[in-house]
Scaffold this motif. Structure first.
Motif, PDB file in Angstrom:
ATOM      1  N   SER A  48       0.859  -1.180   0.000  1.00 27.50           N
ATOM      2  CA  SER A  48       0.000   0.000   0.000  1.00 27.50           C
ATOM      3  C   SER A  48       0.897   1.232   0.000  1.00 27.50           C
ATOM      4  O   SER A  48       1.624   1.477   0.963  1.00 27.50           O
ATOM      5  CB  SER A  48      -0.889  -0.018   1.249  1.00 27.50           C
ATOM      6  N   MET A  49       0.871   1.987  -1.102  1.00 25.08           N
ATOM      7  CA  MET A  49       1.720   3.171  -1.165  1.00 25.08           C
ATOM      8  C   MET A  49       1.242   4.244  -0.198  1.00 25.08           C
ATOM      9  O   MET A  49       2.017   5.074   0.245  1.00 25.08           O
ATOM     10  CB  MET A  49       1.782   3.732  -2.601  1.00 25.08           C
ATOM     11  N   LEU A  50      -0.051   4.203   0.133  1.00 27.65           N
ATOM     12  CA  LEU A  50      -0.562   5.194   1.088  1.00 27.65           C
ATOM     13  C   LEU A  50       0.091   5.015   2.459  1.00 27.65           C
ATOM     14  O   LEU A  50       0.430   5.987   3.129  1.00 27.65           O
ATOM     15  CB  LEU A  50      -2.092   5.076   1.193  1.00 27.65           C
ATOM     16  N   THR A  51       0.290   3.745   2.854  1.00 33.10           N
ATOM     17  CA  THR A  51       0.928   3.548   4.159  1.00 33.10           C
ATOM     18  C   THR A  51       2.409   3.955   4.108  1.00 33.10           C
ATOM     19  O   THR A  51       2.984   4.352   5.115  1.00 33.10           O
ATOM     20  CB  THR A  51       0.788   2.089   4.654  1.00 33.10           C
ATOM     21  N   GLU A  52       3.009   3.864   2.916  1.00 33.58           N
ATOM     22  CA  GLU A  52       4.380   4.398   2.771  1.00 33.58           C
ATOM     23  C   GLU A  52       4.351   5.909   2.938  1.00 33.58           C
ATOM     24  O   GLU A  52       5.198   6.495   3.598  1.00 33.58           O
ATOM     25  CB  GLU A  52       4.956   4.069   1.373  1.00 33.58           C
ATOM     26  N   GLU A  53       3.354   6.527   2.302  1.00 39.49           N
ATOM     27  CA  GLU A  53       3.194   7.994   2.389  1.00 39.49           C
ATOM     28  C   GLU A  53       3.017   8.416   3.854  1.00 39.49           C
ATOM     29  O   GLU A  53       3.511   9.460   4.271  1.00 39.49           O
ATOM     30  CB  GLU A  53       1.965   8.357   1.548  1.00 39.49           C
ATOM     31  N   CYS A  54       2.296   7.593   4.625  1.00 40.98           N
ATOM     32  CA  CYS A  54       2.021   7.931   6.035  1.00 40.98           C
ATOM     33  C   CYS A  54       3.115   7.417   6.980  1.00 40.98           C
ATOM     34  O   CYS A  54       3.021   7.635   8.187  1.00 40.98           O
ATOM     35  CB  CYS A  54       0.679   7.317   6.469  1.00 40.98           C
ATOM     36  N   HIS A  55       4.118   6.716   6.460  1.00 36.07           N
ATOM     37  CA  HIS A  55       5.190   6.119   7.278  1.00 36.07           C
ATOM     38  C   HIS A  55       4.598   5.249   8.388  1.00 36.07           C
ATOM     39  O   HIS A  55       4.991   5.332   9.561  1.00 36.07           O
ATOM     40  CB  HIS A  55       6.091   7.213   7.878  1.00 36.07           C
ATOM     41  N   LEU A  56       3.634   4.423   7.995  1.00 37.49           N
ATOM     42  CA  LEU A  56       2.921   3.594   8.983  1.00 37.49           C
ATOM     43  C   LEU A  56       3.833   2.557   9.645  1.00 37.49           C
ATOM     44  O   LEU A  56       3.772   2.367  10.860  1.00 37.49           O
ATOM     45  CB  LEU A  56       1.728   2.888   8.307  1.00 37.49           C
ATOM     46  N   ASN A  57       4.663   1.892   8.834  1.00 38.79           N
ATOM     47  CA  ASN A  57       5.499   0.828   9.422  1.00 38.79           C
ATOM     48  C   ASN A  57       6.336   1.341  10.582  1.00 38.79           C
ATOM     49  O   ASN A  57       6.353   0.750  11.664  1.00 38.79           O
ATOM     50  CB  ASN A  57       6.445   0.237   8.366  1.00 38.79           C
ATOM     51  N   GLU A  58       7.030   2.484  10.342  1.00 37.05           N
ATOM     52  CA  GLU A  58       7.892   3.045  11.395  1.00 37.05           C
ATOM     53  C   GLU A  58       7.051   3.366  12.635  1.00 37.05           C
ATOM     54  O   GLU A  58       7.443   3.093  13.765  1.00 37.05           O
ATOM     55  CB  GLU A  58       8.567   4.353  10.931  1.00 37.05           C
ATOM     56  N   TYR A  59       5.878   3.955  12.405  1.00 39.89           N
ATOM     57  CA  TYR A  59       5.014   4.361  13.517  1.00 39.89           C
ATOM     58  C   TYR A  59       4.581   3.132  14.330  1.00 39.89           C
ATOM     59  O   TYR A  59       4.658   3.122  15.553  1.00 39.89           O
ATOM     60  CB  TYR A  59       3.794   5.108  12.957  1.00 39.89           C
ATOM     61  N   LEU A  60       4.140   2.097  13.614  1.00 42.71           N
ATOM     62  CA  LEU A  60       3.660   0.910  14.335  1.00 42.71           C
ATOM     63  C   LEU A  60       4.799   0.235  15.083  1.00 42.71           C
ATOM     64  O   LEU A  60       4.642  -0.212  16.220  1.00 42.71           O
ATOM     65  CB  LEU A  60       3.001  -0.070  13.366  1.00 42.71           C
ATOM     66  N   GLU A  61       5.962   0.164  14.397  1.00 44.57           N
ATOM     67  CA  GLU A  61       7.088  -0.504  15.052  1.00 44.57           C
ATOM     68  C   GLU A  61       7.500   0.228  16.333  1.00 44.57           C
ATOM     69  O   GLU A  61       7.792  -0.401  17.343  1.00 44.57           O
ATOM     70  CB  GLU A  61       8.255  -0.668  14.074  1.00 44.57           C
ATOM     71  N   LYS A  62       7.468   1.560  16.283  1.00 44.01           N
ATOM     72  CA  LYS A  62       7.781   2.360  17.496  1.00 44.01           C
ATOM     73  C   LYS A  62       6.784   2.059  18.606  1.00 44.01           C
ATOM     74  O   LYS A  62       7.068   2.211  19.783  1.00 44.01           O
ATOM     75  CB  LYS A  62       7.706   3.847  17.158  1.00 44.01           C
ATOM     76  N   ASN A  63       5.588   1.661  18.232  1.00 42.07           N
ATOM     77  CA  ASN A  63       4.539   1.392  19.218  1.00 42.07           C
ATOM     78  C   ASN A  63       4.357  -0.100  19.483  1.00 42.07           C
ATOM     79  O   ASN A  63       3.279  -0.548  19.889  1.00 42.07           O
ATOM     80  CB  ASN A  63       3.222   2.025  18.746  1.00 42.07           C
TER      81      ASN A  63
END
Ligand code: SF4
Length: 454
Positions: free
Chosen positions: A110-125
Motif C-alpha cells: 500500500s503506497m498510502l501507508t508508505e506515504e504515512c510512514h505507517l510501518n515506522e510508527y507501528l514498530e515504534k509502538n
C-alpha cells in the motif's frame, strides 16, 4: 532550507554506471511490454479517454461519492473511519490493533501507508509489521523504502536479493536463482499469513454505488492476509473512488497493461463485507488531497491509478533511481504530488524532468503530467522555494533575455569565451561540466547567419 536532494541523490545512484544502465534497460523493457499490450487492443485510446472522464466526474463530485460510499459500506458491515492526515491514519490503525491486543500485522502493498510512514510508527509502538508483497518484503529486509510504486525492489539485482535471503531467511550463501528465492519467500510468508491476526491492505478502487473495494495484486498476498485475519483494515486515499461497478472494467483493463504489460492483474479481489466473526475497517485518508483538488492546475494528478508507466518511460527516473526522489511516490507523478505535501522539501522534484512529455503520452488516465511539472516550476520559483544559486541564475537570465541588445551581447561574450578561454567554463564550478564539456561555439549567432543568408 531549499531542497536540492534529487541531483545529489542521483549522483550517488550514478556512481555505479553498470547498475544505472541495467536499471534503465529493465524499465525500458517493461515500457516496451506496455506498448505491445496497449497496441494489442484497438479501443485503447477510447478506454483512456473514458477513464479520464470518469475521474473528472469523481473529482467534481468527490464529496457526494464519499458520502455515498460511506453509507453503502456501513450498510455492508464495514466500519468507516476518516483521517485528515497521516498522523490520524496511523493512530486509527494503532488503536484498532490495541483494542484487540494485537501486536503483529501482515500488510499487503500500500503506497498510502508508505506515504504515512505507517510501518515506522507501528514498530515504534510495539507492533511487528511484515510486508507480504515479495518486492516490498525484500526492501523491508534491506531496511529501505520502495523505489517504484509497482516494482518496489527494481533497483536490486538478484544476487543482492540472494544475499538478503541468506542473511534473513537462511538460504544457502551464493544462491540467487529466482525460483529458489521465490519458494523461500513463499514458505516464510505462509507462516506469517497463518499466524497474524490482523491484515492491512491498500485499495485500488472503491465503488460508491456498492460500498465495496477492490485490491489488485499479482501474488494474491492481499487475499491471503485478509482472509485469514480476525481484523482487516483497508487504507484508502479519498481519490480512489469510482462511481459505479460497471466502471471498474475500464480501469482494470488499463491498469496492468500500463503497469507491467499484462492483460489483467492476476488477482483483482473484491471486498464487500466482513466474513462471519471478522472485523473489516476502511480508513478514508485525505492527507493533502483536498488541497490538491483545490489547485486548479494540479487537481488532475488525483486521477492517478498508480500504474507506474510514467516512471518506466521517464528518462530521468530510469537513470536516477526511485530513491533519488526522496518521497514515497517517485518519478513524474510523485514530482507533482510531493510539492503539494511540502513545497519547500520537494521543490527540487518538478525540475527532475526533461519535459519530453513521454509520461503524459503513456498515462492511462490522460494526466497532463509534463504540463503540471512545468507549472509547478513556475509556482516554486514565484514562491521563492528554489536555491539561492538558481534564483540568482533566473534573475540573470531574466535580465539578459528581456533586452535584445543584452541578449546579443551575451551571445557574443559567450562565443568568445568558449573559443578563447574555455577553462573559464569547463571547470568544476560549472555543474554542467561534471558530465560534459561545453560544445564548440559557432562562429556567429543565428540572426547574424540569417541576415547573410536570407
Ligand atoms: S500518473 Fe498516470 S502513468 Fe503515472 S502512475 Fe499515475 S496513472 Fe500511471
Amino acid at each position: 532550507m531549499n531542497s536540492i536532494k534529487h541531483p545529489e541523490l542521483s549522483t550517488i545512484f550514478n556512481e555505479d554506471e553498470e547498475r544505472v544502465n541495467w536499471h534503465d534497460d529493465t524499465l525500458w523493457w517493461i515500457r516496451a511490454k506496455r506498448d505491445k499490450a496497449a497496441h494489442g487492443i484497438s479501443e485503447w485510446e477510447i478506454l483512456r479517454e473514458t477513464a479520464s472522464q470518469i475521474k473528472d466526474n469523481v473529482l467534481s463530485n468527490l464529496h457526494q461519492y464519499l458520502i455515498d460510499f460511506e453509507a453503502k459500506a456501513q450498510a455492508n458491515g464495514i466500519v468507516v473511519h476518516w483521517a485528515a492526515n497521516a498522523e490520524e491514519h496511523n493512530k486509527i490503525v494503532l488503536s484498532l490493533l490495541q483494542k484487540k491486543d494485537i501486536h503483529q500485522m501482515v500488510k499487503s502493498k500500500s503506497m498510502l501507508t508508505e506515504e504515512c510512514h505507517l510501518n515506522e510508527y507501528l514498530e515504534k509502538n510495539g507492533i511487528d509489521v511484515i510486508d507480504s508483497d515479495l518486492g516490498e518484503r525484500i526492501v523491508q529486509l534491506a531496511k529501505e523504502p520502495p523505489s517504484h510504486i509497482v516494482l518496489p525492489c527494481i533497483h536490486k539485482k538478484k544476487e543482492e536479493i540472494g544475499q538478503l535471503f541468506h542473511e534473513h531467511l537462511g538460504t544457502e550463501f551464493g544462491i540467487s536463482d529466482p525460483q529458489i528465492l521465490t519458494e523461500t519467500a513463499r514458505l516464510h510468508l505462509r507462516e506469517t499469513f497463518l499466524t497474524r491476526r490482523s491484515a492491512l491492505t491498500g485499495v485500488n478502487f472503491a465503488i460508491a454505488e456498492t460500498g465495496e473495494f477492490v485490491v489488485c495484486t499479482n501474488e494474491g498476498n492481499a487475499d491471503m492476509g485478509a482472509h485469514l485475519a480476525d481484523i482487516h483494515i483497508a487504507s484508502m486515499g479519498i481519490e480512489k473512488l469510482i462511481p459505479k461497478k460497471k466502471h471498474l472494467s475500464v480501469f482494470l483493463r488499463l491498469l496492468t497493461r500500463s503497469a507491467t504489460g499484462q492483460p489483467i492483474t492476476t488477482y483483482s479481489s473484491h471486498f464487500k463485507k466482513p466474513r462471519k466473526g471478522q472485523e473489516m475497517h476502511i480508513i478514508l485518508v485525505d492527507n493533502g488531497r483536498t488541497v490538491q483538488l483545490g489547485r486548479a492546475d494540479f487537481r488532475n494528478s488525483l486521477k492517478c491509478i498508480r500504474c507506474g508507466a510514467c516512471m518506466n518511460t521517464c528518462p530521468v527516473y530510469r537513470r536516477s533511481g526511485g530513491h533519488s526522489y526522496h518521497n514515497a511516490i517517485a518519478g513524474p507523478i510523485g514530482a507533482i504530488l510531493a510539492p503539494n505535501l511540502d513545497m519547500k522539501e520537494y521543490a527540487d522534484l518538478p525540475f527532475a524532468s526533461t519535459l519530453c512529455g513521454s509520461c503524459t503520452n503513456v498515462c492511462p488516465v490522460k494526466i497532463d503530467i509534463h504540463d503540471q511539472l512545468y507549472k509547478w516550476r513556475q509556482v516554486i520559483v514565484k514562491e521563492g522555494n528554489t536555491t539561492a544559486a538558481k534564483t540568482m541564475a533566473m534573475k540573470v537570465m531574466d535580465f539578459t533575455l528581456s533586452s535584445p541588445t543584452r541578449y546579443k551581447l551575451a551571445g557574443k561574450i559567450g562565443r568568445w569565451t568558449i573559443k578563447h578561454a574555455p577553462f573559464t567554463v569547463n571547470n568544476k564550478l560549472n555543474l554542467w561540466f561534471k558530465n560534459r564539456e561545453m560544445p564548440e561555439a559557432p562562429k556567429e549567432s543565428f540572426s547574424e547567419w540569417f541576415k547573410k543568408n536570407k
